[in-house]
Design an enzyme around this catalytic site. Structure first.
Site, mmCIF file in Angstrom:
data_model
loop_
_atom_site.group_PDB
_atom_site.id
_atom_site.type_symbol
_atom_site.label_atom_id
_atom_site.label_comp_id
_atom_site.label_asym_id
_atom_site.label_seq_id
_atom_site.Cartn_x
_atom_site.Cartn_y
_atom_site.Cartn_z
ATOM 1 C CB SER A 13 26.746 -6.391 -0.108
ATOM 2 O OG SER A 13 25.340 -6.374 -0.267
ATOM 3 C CB THR A 212 8.349 2.988 5.766
ATOM 4 O OG1 THR A 212 9.400 2.282 6.449
ATOM 5 C CG2 THR A 212 8.961 4.167 5.006
ATOM 6 N N GLY A 217 1.732 2.140 4.066
ATOM 7 C CA GLY A 217 2.187 3.442 3.573
ATOM 8 C C GLY A 217 3.245 4.044 4.483
ATOM 9 N N GLY A 243 12.284 -0.887 0.679
ATOM 10 C CA GLY A 243 12.632 0.276 1.491
ATOM 11 C C GLY A 243 13.695 1.132 0.834
ATOM 12 C CG ASP A 244 17.543 -0.389 0.101
ATOM 13 O OD1 ASP A 244 17.653 0.218 1.186
ATOM 14 O OD2 ASP A 244 18.004 -1.527 -0.087
ATOM 15 N N GLY A 279 14.718 -9.682 -6.725
ATOM 16 C CA GLY A 279 16.004 -9.102 -6.342
ATOM 17 C C GLY A 279 15.847 -7.668 -5.884
#
Length: 296
Positions: A13, A212, A217, A243-244, A279
């Protein structure tokens, strides 16, 4: 070391990012400090992060036949991600994510657009790639039936599948049985497992479920006991994409044959570095910077 081949099934996206000192409440207007457009989407983010960390990465996804779609595809290529299985659809716009950065965290509204066309039939075009990958990753910004089909395909071919169940929605029990790794945050884990205690679900999914916990941690059960692998303290600039980055780094480490706790430390270090830049993809680290951070 041979580069692992990782296939990422998922969303791409354009992120429309507003920075503000204050998050608006319902009915409230506030002034922002800055506006940017940056490529994103959970699938594309994870593909870029994995490529930067040294994997041979293929993206399987859809964009619109529009300016955003061209920019998203060009950005994947620039970051070393193979786009053989990225297709433009003429009847839908590219996906967008509308992000507010305020008070040290982010709020996100996703419009899936062309990502809804990442269907079971579409991923079958990449069946040979999936069959020969060292690991496959998928998230939940694509249709639920695609996640189900990917789990079945990977299970059939004995290929490890990492499911990042974000955004949060229930996952069929058969999918949880078939995937190799599931990586929710605490909110997503609550959606997946209802009212069950997290210790209970960790015990039931040993070395498969990794919850997570942000700056604290990641928590999992190693077959003997519940373990919290601590994060690395940093000053966060933008948490979008952390997270990605964690998921991509964990996937790369596992695909390379690293031990579980070593893989989680590698992933935590990569995620901690990612929040020091702007970003979703802007702060994603190189392999060298992660390894240097682990040594220091």
């Amino acid at each position: 070391m041979k580069k692992p081949t990782i296939a990422v099934i998922g969303s791409s996206s354009m992120d429309l990012v507003v920075s503000s000192d204050k998050r608006p409440q319902a009915g409230e207007t506030v002034l922002g400090k800055a506006f940017d457009t940056v490529p994103g989407g959970k699938g594309a983010n994870q593909a870029v992060a994995a490529a930067r960390l040294g994997a041979d990465v293929y993206m399987i996804g859809c964009v619109g036949e529009d300016t955003y779609g061209e920019e998203i595809t060009a950005n994947l290529k620039k970051n070393g991600v193979r786009t053989d299985y990225v297709e433009s659809v003429t009847h839908e716009r590219s996906g967008t994510a509308h992000i507010i950065l305020a008070e040290g965290d982010n709020s996100i509204v996703v419009v899936k657009g062309a990502n809804d066309y990442v269907t079971p039939e579409y991923i079958e075009k990449a069946e040979e790639l999936l069959k020969n990958s060292d690991l496959v990753m998928i998230q939940q910004e694509v249709p639920e039936e695609t996640v189900v089909h990917a789990a079945e395909l990977c299970s059939r071919y004995g290929v490890p599948l990492l499911l990042n169940p974000a955004p949060a929605r229930p996952v069929p029990e058969v999918v949880l049985d078939q995937v190799s790794y599931v990586t929710p945050n605490e909110h997503e884990a609550a959606v997946l497992f209802g009212g069950l205690a997290l210790s209970e679900v960790l015990q039931a999914h040993q070395n498969k479920l990794f919850i997570t916990e942000g700056a604290a941690g990641v928590r999992y059960h190693n077959g003997r006991q519940e373990v919290l692998v601590p994060s690395f303290p940093v000053k966060a600039v933008d948490t979008t994409g952390a997270g990605d980055t964690f998921n991509a780094a964990f996937a790369v480490a596992i695909a390379e044959g690293k031990e579980m706790e070593e893989s989680l430390r590698f992933a935590n270090r990569a995620a901690s570095l990612s929040v020091t830049g702007f970003g979703a993809q802007g702060g994603m680290p190189s392999r060298q910077s992660v390894e240097e951070g682990l040594e220091s």
